[in-house]
Scaffold this active site. Sequence first.
Site, PDB file in Angstrom:
ATOM      1  N   HIS A  58      -5.967   0.992   9.262  1.00  0.00           N
ATOM      2  CA  HIS A  58      -6.179   2.444   9.236  1.00  0.00           C
ATOM      3  C   HIS A  58      -4.896   3.187   9.617  1.00  0.00           C
ATOM      4  O   HIS A  58      -4.545   4.207   9.004  1.00  0.00           O
ATOM      5  CB  HIS A  58      -7.288   2.858  10.213  1.00  0.00           C
ATOM      6  CG  HIS A  58      -8.682   2.681   9.711  1.00  0.00           C
ATOM      7  ND1 HIS A  58      -9.168   3.315   8.591  1.00  0.00           N
ATOM      8  CD2 HIS A  58      -9.729   1.960  10.196  1.00  0.00           C
ATOM      9  CE1 HIS A  58     -10.444   2.980   8.410  1.00  0.00           C
ATOM     10  NE2 HIS A  58     -10.805   2.155   9.366  1.00  0.00           N
ATOM     11  N   GLN A  99      -8.881   7.991  11.578  1.00  0.00           N
ATOM     12  CA  GLN A  99     -10.230   8.317  11.087  1.00  0.00           C
ATOM     13  C   GLN A  99     -10.730   9.672  11.575  1.00  0.00           C
ATOM     14  O   GLN A  99     -11.665  10.226  10.998  1.00  0.00           O
ATOM     15  CB  GLN A  99     -11.222   7.218  11.507  1.00  0.00           C
ATOM     16  CG  GLN A  99     -10.953   5.895  10.814  1.00  0.00           C
ATOM     17  CD  GLN A  99     -11.856   4.802  11.340  1.00  0.00           C
ATOM     18  OE1 GLN A  99     -11.565   4.175  12.340  1.00  0.00           O
ATOM     19  NE2 GLN A  99     -12.978   4.584  10.679  1.00  0.00           N
ATOM     20  N   GLY A 153     -14.968  -0.313  16.650  1.00  0.00           N
ATOM     21  CA  GLY A 153     -13.569   0.103  16.731  1.00  0.00           C
ATOM     22  C   GLY A 153     -13.408   1.466  16.092  1.00  0.00           C
ATOM     23  O   GLY A 153     -14.285   1.908  15.340  1.00  0.00           O
ATOM     24  N   HIS A 158      -8.347  -4.585  11.254  1.00  0.00           N
ATOM     25  CA  HIS A 158      -8.989  -3.497  10.485  1.00  0.00           C
ATOM     26  C   HIS A 158      -8.482  -2.136  10.980  1.00  0.00           C
ATOM     27  O   HIS A 158      -8.127  -1.260  10.166  1.00  0.00           O
ATOM     28  CB  HIS A 158     -10.504  -3.635  10.639  1.00  0.00           C
ATOM     29  CG  HIS A 158     -11.330  -2.553  10.038  1.00  0.00           C
ATOM     30  ND1 HIS A 158     -12.192  -2.765   8.981  1.00  0.00           N
ATOM     31  CD2 HIS A 158     -11.466  -1.229  10.350  1.00  0.00           C
ATOM     32  CE1 HIS A 158     -12.795  -1.616   8.666  1.00  0.00           C
ATOM     33  NE2 HIS A 158     -12.382  -0.673   9.491  1.00  0.00           N
ATOM     34  N   GLU A 159      -8.423  -1.953  12.301  1.00  0.00           N
ATOM     35  CA  GLU A 159      -7.954  -0.664  12.852  1.00  0.00           C
ATOM     36  C   GLU A 159      -6.469  -0.450  12.574  1.00  0.00           C
ATOM     37  O   GLU A 159      -6.038   0.687  12.291  1.00  0.00           O
ATOM     38  CB  GLU A 159      -8.214  -0.584  14.361  1.00  0.00           C
ATOM     39  CG  GLU A 159      -9.644  -0.801  14.812  1.00  0.00           C
ATOM     40  CD  GLU A 159     -10.679  -0.052  14.027  1.00  0.00           C
ATOM     41  OE1 GLU A 159     -10.364   0.992  13.437  1.00  0.00           O
ATOM     42  OE2 GLU A 159     -11.834  -0.523  13.976  1.00  0.00           O
ATOM     43  N   CYS A 173     -17.101  -0.106   7.556  1.00  0.00           N
ATOM     44  CA  CYS A 173     -16.164   0.877   8.103  1.00  0.00           C
ATOM     45  C   CYS A 173     -16.876   2.210   8.239  1.00  0.00           C
ATOM     46  O   CYS A 173     -17.580   2.638   7.320  1.00  0.00           O
ATOM     47  CB  CYS A 173     -14.957   1.026   7.164  1.00  0.00           C
ATOM     48  SG  CYS A 173     -13.726   2.199   7.771  1.00  0.00           S
ATOM     49  N   LEU A 174     -16.681   2.857   9.371  1.00  0.00           N
ATOM     50  CA  LEU A 174     -17.307   4.162   9.587  1.00  0.00           C
ATOM     51  C   LEU A 174     -16.800   5.192   8.581  1.00  0.00           C
ATOM     52  O   LEU A 174     -17.472   6.194   8.334  1.00  0.00           O
ATOM     53  CB  LEU A 174     -17.047   4.640  11.020  1.00  0.00           C
ATOM     54  CG  LEU A 174     -17.670   3.757  12.118  1.00  0.00           C
ATOM     55  CD1 LEU A 174     -17.179   4.181  13.492  1.00  0.00           C
ATOM     56  CD2 LEU A 174     -19.192   3.806  12.045  1.00  0.00           C
TER      57      LEU A 174
HETATM   58  O1  GNR Z   1     -17.946  -0.615  13.451  1.00  0.00           O
HETATM   59  C1  GNR Z   1     -17.253  -1.316  12.710  1.00  0.00           C
HETATM   60  N1  GNR Z   1     -17.654  -2.568  12.409  1.00  0.00           N
HETATM   61  C2  GNR Z   1     -16.847  -3.486  11.756  1.00  0.00           C
HETATM   62  C3  GNR Z   1     -17.458  -4.636  11.265  1.00  0.00           C
HETATM   63  C4  GNR Z   1     -16.707  -5.597  10.632  1.00  0.00           C
HETATM   64  C5  GNR Z   1     -15.352  -5.421  10.492  1.00  0.00           C
HETATM   65  C6  GNR Z   1     -14.735  -4.275  10.958  1.00  0.00           C
HETATM   66  C7  GNR Z   1     -15.476  -3.320  11.606  1.00  0.00           C
HETATM   67  S1  GNR Z   1     -14.698  -1.914  12.223  1.00  0.00           S
HETATM   68  C8  GNR Z   1     -16.024  -0.750  12.120  1.00  0.00           C
HETATM   69  C9  GNR Z   1     -15.622   0.583  12.718  1.00  0.00           C
HETATM   70  C10 GNR Z   1     -14.496   1.159  11.909  1.00  0.00           C
HETATM   71  O2  GNR Z   1     -14.612   1.612  10.808  1.00  0.00           O
HETATM   72  N2  GNR Z   1     -13.310   1.125  12.455  1.00  0.00           N
HETATM   73  O3  GNR Z   1     -12.256   1.571  11.762  1.00  0.00           O
HETATM   74 NI    NI Z   2     -12.751   1.400   9.692  1.00  0.00          NI
END
Ligand code: GNR
Ligand code: NI
Length: 169
Positions: free
Chosen positions: A137, A51, A46, A133-134, A91-92
Amino acid sequence: MAKLEILEFPDPRLRTVAQPVTQFDAALARLVRDLFETMYDAPGIGLAATQVDVHRQLLVCDVSEDHDQPRVLANPRIRRRQGTQTYQEGCLSVPGIFADVERALVVTVEAQDAEGRPFTLEADGLLAVCIQHEMDHLAGKLFVDYLSPLKREMVRRKLEKRHRQAASA
Ligand code: GNR
Ligand code: NI
């Protein structure tokens, strides 16, 4: 297409609250393509516009193994939450850090697609984790905010040290 630079914690721009998407135009279509390219390249499941320092309520995700289930959510709103699940998140924007986060098991989300068409999605499992999660952000929130202040401080020090080393290399 272009791969975009991903901001990393503790960059204060990650705390920006995104504004609604109002123009579903060619520029938005290009941003969506660039978000997907950046996400698949990373690789990630995601990516939120926040980001890449674009503060619009826009996220992309694809939790499939074969990268064949791309989803675009503009102006997402959670209408219903059911149950709970705990998943080890990464998270990236917080590279190399993983921690358990408790979230809803099933979410019913209303959003618009890249052309502005409204739709409703009932997501569970990893897709539900990813969307929540997104959406965090887009609200300026990161998964490390669910950790204890001490753990979050340890993460901050670790990433700042890595950023200093990268800058002097
Ligand atoms: O690539 C991603 N893997 C992930 C794994 C577990 C819970 C959430 C994520 S999202 C993350 C990519 C990211 O940082 N999206 O904002
Ligand atoms: Ni993230």
